[in-house]
Write a protein that holds these residues in place. Structure first.
Motif, PDB file in Angstrom:
ATOM      1  N   LEU A 113      -2.737   6.926  -9.749  1.00 49.31           N
ATOM      2  CA  LEU A 113      -1.703   6.010 -10.211  1.00 49.31           C
ATOM      3  C   LEU A 113      -0.776   6.744 -11.147  1.00 49.31           C
ATOM      4  CD1 LEU A 113      -2.835   4.535 -13.349  1.00 49.31           C
ATOM      5  CD2 LEU A 113      -4.685   4.654 -11.688  1.00 49.31           C
ATOM      6  N   ARG A 114       0.331   6.121 -11.440  1.00 50.41           N
ATOM      7  CA  ARG A 114       1.265   6.653 -12.429  1.00 50.41           C
ATOM      8  C   ARG A 114       1.103   5.837 -13.706  1.00 50.41           C
ATOM      9  NH1 ARG A 114       4.101  11.255 -12.072  1.00 50.41           N
ATOM     10  NH2 ARG A 114       5.742  10.272 -13.253  1.00 50.41           N
ATOM     11  N   ASP A 115       1.098   6.540 -14.832  1.00 51.18           N
ATOM     12  CA  ASP A 115       1.065   5.898 -16.142  1.00 51.18           C
ATOM     13  C   ASP A 115       2.205   6.508 -16.930  1.00 51.18           C
ATOM     14  OD1 ASP A 115       0.059   4.158 -18.129  1.00 51.18           O
ATOM     15  OD2 ASP A 115      -1.082   5.791 -19.042  1.00 51.18           O
ATOM     16  N   GLY A 116       3.354   5.866 -16.906  1.00 49.58           N
ATOM     17  CA  GLY A 116       4.551   6.472 -17.482  1.00 49.58           C
ATOM     18  C   GLY A 116       4.930   7.676 -16.656  1.00 49.58           C
ATOM     19  N   ASP A 117       5.033   8.836 -17.304  1.00 44.94           N
ATOM     20  CA  ASP A 117       5.372  10.072 -16.604  1.00 44.94           C
ATOM     21  C   ASP A 117       4.139  10.840 -16.130  1.00 44.94           C
ATOM     22  OD1 ASP A 117       8.084   9.662 -16.912  1.00 44.94           O
ATOM     23  OD2 ASP A 117       8.160  10.726 -18.829  1.00 44.94           O
ATOM     24  N   ALA A 118       2.970  10.344 -16.439  1.00 42.11           N
ATOM     25  CA  ALA A 118       1.740  11.073 -16.124  1.00 42.11           C
ATOM     26  C   ALA A 118       1.056  10.534 -14.868  1.00 42.11           C
ATOM     27  CB  ALA A 118       0.769  10.976 -17.300  1.00 42.11           C
ATOM     28  N   HIS A 119       0.429  11.443 -14.121  1.00 34.08           N
ATOM     29  CA  HIS A 119      -0.449  11.059 -13.019  1.00 34.08           C
ATOM     30  C   HIS A 119      -1.844  10.878 -13.587  1.00 34.08           C
ATOM     31  CE1 HIS A 119       2.135  11.661  -9.540  1.00 34.08           C
ATOM     32  NE2 HIS A 119       2.621  12.730 -10.136  1.00 34.08           N
ATOM     33  N   ALA A 151      -1.703  -0.552 -14.726  1.00 36.22           N
ATOM     34  CA  ALA A 151      -1.058  -0.187 -13.460  1.00 36.22           C
ATOM     35  C   ALA A 151      -0.782  -1.404 -12.581  1.00 36.22           C
ATOM     36  CB  ALA A 151      -1.934   0.804 -12.696  1.00 36.22           C
ATOM     37  N   SER A 152       0.335  -1.363 -11.870  1.00 33.49           N
ATOM     38  CA  SER A 152       0.617  -2.415 -10.893  1.00 33.49           C
ATOM     39  C   SER A 152       0.302  -1.949  -9.473  1.00 33.49           C
ATOM     40  CB  SER A 152       2.067  -2.883 -10.997  1.00 33.49           C
ATOM     41  OG  SER A 152       2.950  -1.800 -10.800  1.00 33.49           O
ATOM     42  N   THR A 153       0.344  -0.628  -9.235  1.00 35.20           N
ATOM     43  CA  THR A 153       0.018  -0.093  -7.917  1.00 35.20           C
ATOM     44  C   THR A 153      -0.830   1.167  -8.067  1.00 35.20           C
ATOM     45  OG1 THR A 153       2.042   1.232  -7.814  1.00 35.20           O
ATOM     46  CG2 THR A 153       2.122  -0.976  -6.809  1.00 35.20           C
ATOM     47  N   VAL A 154      -1.581   1.478  -7.012  1.00 28.47           N
ATOM     48  CA  VAL A 154      -2.403   2.692  -6.957  1.00 28.47           C
ATOM     49  C   VAL A 154      -2.353   3.230  -5.534  1.00 28.47           C
ATOM     50  CG1 VAL A 154      -3.990   1.868  -8.764  1.00 28.47           C
ATOM     51  CG2 VAL A 154      -4.559   1.512  -6.349  1.00 28.47           C
ATOM     52  N   ALA A 155      -2.813   4.445  -5.361  1.00 25.94           N
ATOM     53  CA  ALA A 155      -3.052   5.003  -4.035  1.00 25.94           C
ATOM     54  C   ALA A 155      -4.520   5.385  -3.964  1.00 25.94           C
ATOM     55  CB  ALA A 155      -2.171   6.227  -3.780  1.00 25.94           C
ATOM     56  N   VAL A 156      -5.148   5.077  -2.836  1.00 29.50           N
ATOM     57  CA  VAL A 156      -6.544   5.412  -2.596  1.00 29.50           C
ATOM     58  C   VAL A 156      -6.570   6.394  -1.432  1.00 29.50           C
ATOM     59  CG1 VAL A 156      -8.838   4.551  -2.017  1.00 29.50           C
ATOM     60  CG2 VAL A 156      -7.270   3.117  -3.364  1.00 29.50           C
ATOM     61  N   SER A 157      -7.015   7.631  -1.696  1.00 29.89           N
ATOM     62  CA  SER A 157      -7.142   8.650  -0.650  1.00 29.89           C
ATOM     63  C   SER A 157      -8.610   8.777  -0.288  1.00 29.89           C
ATOM     64  CB  SER A 157      -6.632  10.010  -1.156  1.00 29.89           C
ATOM     65  OG  SER A 157      -5.252   9.971  -1.446  1.00 29.89           O
ATOM     66  N   PHE A 158      -8.932   8.508   0.980  1.00 28.84           N
ATOM     67  CA  PHE A 158     -10.296   8.631   1.473  1.00 28.84           C
ATOM     68  C   PHE A 158     -10.494  10.087   1.889  1.00 28.84           C
ATOM     69  CE2 PHE A 158      -9.017   4.288   1.908  1.00 28.84           C
ATOM     70  CZ  PHE A 158     -10.125   3.571   1.498  1.00 28.84           C
ATOM     71  N   LEU A 159     -11.396  10.794   1.229  1.00 29.79           N
ATOM     72  CA  LEU A 159     -11.520  12.235   1.419  1.00 29.79           C
ATOM     73  C   LEU A 159     -12.175  12.604   2.743  1.00 29.79           C
ATOM     74  CD1 LEU A 159     -12.441  13.475  -2.168  1.00 29.79           C
ATOM     75  CD2 LEU A 159     -10.186  13.083  -1.130  1.00 29.79           C
ATOM     76  N   ALA A 174       0.179   9.510  -6.134  1.00 34.10           N
ATOM     77  CA  ALA A 174      -0.195  10.737  -5.431  1.00 34.10           C
ATOM     78  C   ALA A 174      -1.197  10.424  -4.325  1.00 34.10           C
ATOM     79  CB  ALA A 174      -0.806  11.738  -6.409  1.00 34.10           C
ATOM     80  N   VAL A 175      -1.038  11.086  -3.175  1.00 35.71           N
ATOM     81  CA  VAL A 175      -2.051  11.026  -2.132  1.00 35.71           C
ATOM     82  C   VAL A 175      -2.566  12.441  -1.917  1.00 35.71           C
ATOM     83  CG1 VAL A 175      -1.195   8.938  -1.001  1.00 35.71           C
ATOM     84  CG2 VAL A 175      -0.361  11.155  -0.262  1.00 35.71           C
ATOM     85  N   VAL A 176      -3.848  12.550  -1.622  1.00 35.69           N
ATOM     86  CA  VAL A 176      -4.492  13.848  -1.441  1.00 35.69           C
ATOM     87  C   VAL A 176      -4.111  14.405  -0.070  1.00 35.69           C
ATOM     88  CG1 VAL A 176      -6.704  15.049  -1.251  1.00 35.69           C
ATOM     89  CG2 VAL A 176      -6.396  13.247  -2.979  1.00 35.69           C
ATOM     90  N   ARG A 234      -1.731   2.802  -0.026  1.00 39.56           N
ATOM     91  CA  ARG A 234      -1.020   2.429  -1.254  1.00 39.56           C
ATOM     92  C   ARG A 234      -1.224   0.935  -1.408  1.00 39.56           C
ATOM     93  NH1 ARG A 234       4.064   0.226  -2.621  1.00 39.56           N
ATOM     94  NH2 ARG A 234       4.495   0.640  -4.806  1.00 39.56           N
ATOM     95  N   ALA A 235      -1.554   0.502  -2.625  1.00 37.82           N
ATOM     96  CA  ALA A 235      -1.924  -0.896  -2.811  1.00 37.82           C
ATOM     97  C   ALA A 235      -1.448  -1.444  -4.150  1.00 37.82           C
ATOM     98  CB  ALA A 235      -3.440  -1.042  -2.699  1.00 37.82           C
ATOM     99  N   ARG A 236      -1.245  -2.748  -4.164  1.00 35.67           N
ATOM    100  CA  ARG A 236      -0.894  -3.463  -5.395  1.00 35.67           C
ATOM    101  C   ARG A 236      -2.165  -4.020  -6.017  1.00 35.67           C
ATOM    102  NH1 ARG A 236       3.194  -4.284  -7.711  1.00 35.67           N
ATOM    103  NH2 ARG A 236       4.541  -3.915  -5.907  1.00 35.67           N
ATOM    104  N   VAL A 237      -2.317  -3.845  -7.325  1.00 30.11           N
ATOM    105  CA  VAL A 237      -3.453  -4.422  -8.046  1.00 30.11           C
ATOM    106  C   VAL A 237      -3.229  -5.932  -8.121  1.00 30.11           C
ATOM    107  CG1 VAL A 237      -4.709  -4.509 -10.231  1.00 30.11           C
ATOM    108  CG2 VAL A 237      -3.791  -2.318  -9.398  1.00 30.11           C
ATOM    109  N   VAL A 238      -4.198  -6.698  -7.623  1.00 31.74           N
ATOM    110  CA  VAL A 238      -4.078  -8.153  -7.666  1.00 31.74           C
ATOM    111  C   VAL A 238      -5.026  -8.788  -8.671  1.00 31.74           C
ATOM    112  CG1 VAL A 238      -3.126  -8.390  -5.348  1.00 31.74           C
ATOM    113  CG2 VAL A 238      -5.585  -8.476  -5.660  1.00 31.74           C
TER     114      VAL A 238
END
Length: 179
Positions: A44-50, A85-93, A125-127, A135-139
């Motif tokens: 996820l993004r938190d301000g300017d940081a990953h 966070a309002s959104t995240v990305a989940v990368s399945f390795l 970010a995605v791996v 990519r998903a919205r936190v509900v």
């Protein structure tokens, strides 16, 4: 079970209403160490940081609407950012990405410094080379025990033909085809 936040009092009362023996934390861990699980990296993004972490608790909740969830310990260094966070990305390795899993599970390091990821146009970010990503919205963020169950609505995705990375009993494994 000790109460670390007022949100847990309701759960503790509900559990106390059942007068039955429960597993100790060590016994519980023995069970789930033997359960094979896919490995994912949540970013996820938190301000300017990953921000990112490894998760083996990702589950499919519903196909219609498309919902998934994972849990994260409330004491995790990633929790403060995830709580905002309002959104995240989940990368399945994919198999062969043990180093990525280990890096995103290690505290006190820049998990993004070694590259191997691509930012989506929305910033998450995605791996690179992952089996799949969402990519998903936190509900919803639901306090449960000493963790949070984070529910997500899937918005976008990508898939490959790679094989999954599997984690069981503190080791990575590859799936072998049945003969």
């Amino acid at each position: 079970m000790s109460t670390s936040t007022p949100d847990l009092r309701h759960l503790e009362r509900a559990l106390a209403d059942h007068d039955e023996p429960a597993l100790t934390p060590d016994e519980y861990k023995q069970v789930f160490r033997r359960h094979a699980a896919g490995v994912a990296v949540v970013t996820l993004r938190d301000g300017d940081a990953h921000v990112g972490f490894t998760a083996t608790s990702v589950i499919s909740v519903s196909a219609a609407p498309p919902l998934l969830a994972f849990s994260l310990a409330s004491g995790s260094s990633s929790w403060p950012a995830l709580s905002r966070a309002s959104t995240v990305a989940v990368s399945f390795l994919a198999e062969g990405q043990e180093d990525v899993s280990t890096r995103f599970a290690t505290s006190g390091v820049d998990r993004f410094a070694d590259g191997g990821w691509t930012a989506l146009p929305t910033g998450e970010a995605v791996v690179d080379g992952a089996l799949a990503w969402v990519r998903a919205r936190v509900v919803q963020r639901t306090p449960v025990g000493d963790s949070y169950l984070v529910s997500l609505r899937a918005l976008a995705h990508g898939v490959t033909d790679a094989q999954p990375l599997v984690y069981r009993d503190r080791a990575y494994h590859r799936l072998a085809p049945r003969r």
